[in-house]
Design a protein around this motif. Structure first.
Motif, PDB file in Angstrom:
ATOM      1  N   ALA A 153       0.823  -1.211   0.000  1.00 45.01           N
ATOM      2  CA  ALA A 153       0.000   0.000   0.000  1.00 45.01           C
ATOM      3  C   ALA A 153       0.854   1.257   0.000  1.00 45.01           C
ATOM      4  O   ALA A 153       0.384   2.321  -0.379  1.00 45.01           O
ATOM      5  N   GLY A 154       2.117   1.155   0.409  1.00 45.90           N
ATOM      6  CA  GLY A 154       2.985   2.321   0.420  1.00 45.90           C
ATOM      7  C   GLY A 154       3.358   2.782  -0.974  1.00 45.90           C
ATOM      8  O   GLY A 154       3.699   3.937  -1.186  1.00 45.90           O
ATOM      9  N   ASN A 155       3.299   1.883  -1.945  1.00 54.06           N
ATOM     10  CA  ASN A 155       3.661   2.217  -3.312  1.00 54.06           C
ATOM     11  C   ASN A 155       2.392   2.537  -4.096  1.00 54.06           C
ATOM     12  O   ASN A 155       1.815   1.687  -4.763  1.00 54.06           O
ATOM     13  N   LEU A 156       1.964   3.770  -4.008  1.00 54.37           N
ATOM     14  CA  LEU A 156       0.702   4.193  -4.592  1.00 54.37           C
ATOM     15  C   LEU A 156       0.746   4.188  -6.121  1.00 54.37           C
ATOM     16  O   LEU A 156      -0.242   3.842  -6.775  1.00 54.37           O
TER      17      LEU A 156
ATOM     18  N   GLU B  62       2.346   2.171  -8.075  1.00 56.27           N
ATOM     19  CA  GLU B  62       2.207   0.800  -8.558  1.00 56.27           C
ATOM     20  C   GLU B  62       0.748   0.348  -8.519  1.00 56.27           C
ATOM     21  O   GLU B  62       0.251  -0.273  -9.460  1.00 56.27           O
ATOM     22  N   VAL B  63       0.058   0.669  -7.457  1.00 57.18           N
ATOM     23  CA  VAL B  63      -1.353   0.296  -7.328  1.00 57.18           C
ATOM     24  C   VAL B  63      -2.193   1.011  -8.384  1.00 57.18           C
ATOM     25  O   VAL B  63      -3.092   0.419  -8.990  1.00 57.18           O
ATOM     26  N   LYS B  64      -1.878   2.271  -8.655  1.00 55.97           N
ATOM     27  CA  LYS B  64      -2.597   3.014  -9.694  1.00 55.97           C
ATOM     28  C   LYS B  64      -2.370   2.399 -11.074  1.00 55.97           C
ATOM     29  O   LYS B  64      -3.290   2.310 -11.884  1.00 55.97           O
TER      30      LYS B  64
END
Length: 185
Positions: free
Chosen positions: A25-28, A30-32
């Motif tokens: 969740a810290g790597n926003l 990547e999630v986007k």
């Protein structure tokens, strides 16, 4: 939202190798990207990032070669740019500057569902991924069911519907080009 695991549930899951979504969740960004390009597996995006990083370091090394190896540098730079242009990752073959700004999203844009949207064979990525997974799309003579397939420029023109696909029949009906003799076979 997912509830927090109880103590005995955490104890049971200690030995399993699961992806820790709290850490991810810290790597926003990547999630986007996973959501934007409808990537089913996070490992695909990690692999695209590694490939883009490798290309960028190779371009930097070629740029930093001394003047004594100018012929070697131009030959290798031309080969690298030709390969990346053939894959569809860069738009021009002129300079290494485009290689130094290559990102993982360039690889994501060359996936089959993204090209289906670009070719207007699907309305959006969600439908395109569904079409590919259900086996409605072929690339050349082969039916493709993996949405992670990267399509080079040379093969881009051979993306079509499967002959027995209901979607193909609907498109032909809409365009009033349906031939009952061809569809019966």
């Amino acid at each position: 939202m997912v509830r927090k695991l109880k103590y005995h549930e955490q104890k049971l899951l200690r030995r399993l190798e699961l992806v820790s979504w709290e850490a991810a969740a810290g790597n926003l960004a990547e999630v986007k990207a996973l959501r934007r390009y409808r990537l089913g597996r996070r490992e695909d995006y990690v692999q695209y990032k590694a490939l883009a990083r490798t290309v960028r370091t190779l371009a930097r090394r070629l740029r930093d070669l001394g003047p004594a190896s100018a012929a070697f540098r131009t030959r290798c730079a031309a080969a690298l740019l030709e390969k990346l242009y053939g894959l569809g990752l860069v738009n021009c073959r002129r300079s290494l500057a485009v290689c130094e700004s290559l990102s993982a999203s360039a690889f994501c844009r060359r996936r089959l569902p993204c090209l289906l949207v670009k070719l207007r064979m699907a309305q959006n990525l969600r439908h395109a991924v569904t079409f590919v997974e259900q086996g409605h799309v072929r690339v050349g003579p082969e039916v493709v069911t993996d949405p992670a397939l990267l399509i080079p420029r040379a093969v881009e023109d051979f993306i079509t519907w499967v002959d027995a696909s209901r979607l193909r029949q609907k498109v032909l009906d809409y365009n009033q080009e349906r031939d009952d003799f061809d569809l019966a076979a």
